[in-house]
Design an enzyme around this catalytic site. Structure first.
Site, PDB file in Angstrom:
ATOM      1  N   HIS A 181      17.220  40.274 -52.888  1.00 47.51           N
ATOM      2  CA  HIS A 181      16.457  40.465 -51.643  1.00 47.51           C
ATOM      3  C   HIS A 181      15.722  41.805 -51.666  1.00 47.51           C
ATOM      4  CE1 HIS A 181      17.152  37.201 -48.840  1.00 47.51           C
ATOM      5  NE2 HIS A 181      18.462  37.226 -49.027  1.00 47.51           N
TER       6      HIS A 181
ATOM      7  N   CYS B 266      21.459  31.080 -47.611  1.00 48.31           N
ATOM      8  CA  CYS B 266      20.872  32.368 -47.239  1.00 48.31           C
ATOM      9  C   CYS B 266      20.599  32.348 -45.744  1.00 48.31           C
ATOM     10  CB  CYS B 266      19.571  32.578 -48.012  1.00 48.31           C
ATOM     11  SG  CYS B 266      18.735  34.116 -47.605  1.00 48.31           S
TER      12      CYS B 266
ATOM     13  N   HIS C 281      22.697  38.104 -55.196  1.00 45.18           N
ATOM     14  CA  HIS C 281      21.818  37.490 -54.188  1.00 45.18           C
ATOM     15  C   HIS C 281      21.185  38.578 -53.299  1.00 45.18           C
ATOM     16  CE1 HIS C 281      21.079  34.195 -51.053  1.00 45.18           C
ATOM     17  NE2 HIS C 281      20.810  35.315 -50.415  1.00 45.18           N
ATOM     18  N   GLU C 282      22.018  39.505 -52.812  1.00 41.35           N
ATOM     19  CA  GLU C 282      21.517  40.554 -51.907  1.00 41.35           C
ATOM     20  C   GLU C 282      20.632  41.548 -52.657  1.00 41.35           C
ATOM     21  OE1 GLU C 282      21.813  39.789 -48.974  1.00 41.35           O
ATOM     22  OE2 GLU C 282      23.452  38.351 -49.232  1.00 41.35           O
TER      23      GLU C 282
HETATM   24 ZN    ZN Z   1      19.870  35.763 -48.604  1.00 43.90          ZN
END
Ligand code: ZN
Length: 194
Positions: free
Chosen positions: A154, A108, A150-151
């Site tokens: 966030h 990341c 993953h995004e």
């Molecule tokens: Zn990330």
């Protein structure tokens, strides 16, 4: 414009992000800034909180990774006929996940110098608006689906390290503390947590 990337420990990375619409101030410039910041950091995905904006927006580029992979890697990381994407996701919601999962290393841009194995669904269905705010519903697979997950996380205030076992996290404690203290080595501009 290239913005500094917020680093682990910055409270913005733990915020639940809010939906936006076409009236969001300078939205076109914000999206362009996201892409420029991602390219400058040589990353494959970037979410708005990583440039200090707690809004539901992220960008994903799995096309460059595809281009650099060997035939064997492509077979493992990509579905057949998938050459990667370059896509902007606004107000995204993951509506379905496959039962099939796979494990591989993940990093990341907000947590430099760390690379850990994470298990995730092989494919997802996602509902979102593209950069023109057109509604989309699509299914993505493999590496592309991994970056999207993953995004997406966030934008929910989650980080990939939240998936690690307590044991693994304990082992990484010193490393994470160093990152919290701003002792990092990044090739791109960063905004530390203090
Ligand atoms: Zn990330």
């Amino acid at each position: 414009m290239i913005k500094p990337i917020t680093i682990y420990g910055n409270p913005v990375l733990r915020k639940e992000c809010v939906n936006i619409d076409e009236t969001y101030p300078s939205i076109r410039e914000v999206i362009e800034t996201m892409w420029q910041t991602l390219r400058n950091a040589d990353g494959c995905g970037l979410a708005a909180p990583q440039i200090n904006l707690p809004i539901k927006l992220f960008v994903v580029n799995s096309r460059d990774s595809y281009a650099y992979m060997s035939a064997r890697e492509r077979e493992r990381f990509f579905a057949k006929d998938d050459c990667g994407i370059e896509e902007t996701f606004i107000n995204a919601e993951i509506t379905a996940c496959s039962d099939e999962v796979w494990t591989t290393g993940e990093g990341c841009l907000s947590i430099p110098d760390l690379y850990e194995e994470v298990t995730r669904p092989w494919s997802i269905t996602i509902k979102y608006q593209d950069k023109e705010f057109n509604e989309q519903v699509k299914v993505y697979y493999g590496y592309t689906a991994r970056i999207i997950q993953h995004e997406f996380e966030h934008t929910e205030g989650k980080l990939y390290i939240d998936h690690l076992s307590p044991f693994r996290k304990q082992l990484l404690r010193n490393k994470l503390t160093r990152i919290l203290k701003g002792k990092i080595n990044a090739s791109y501009p960063t905004q530390k947590s203090y």
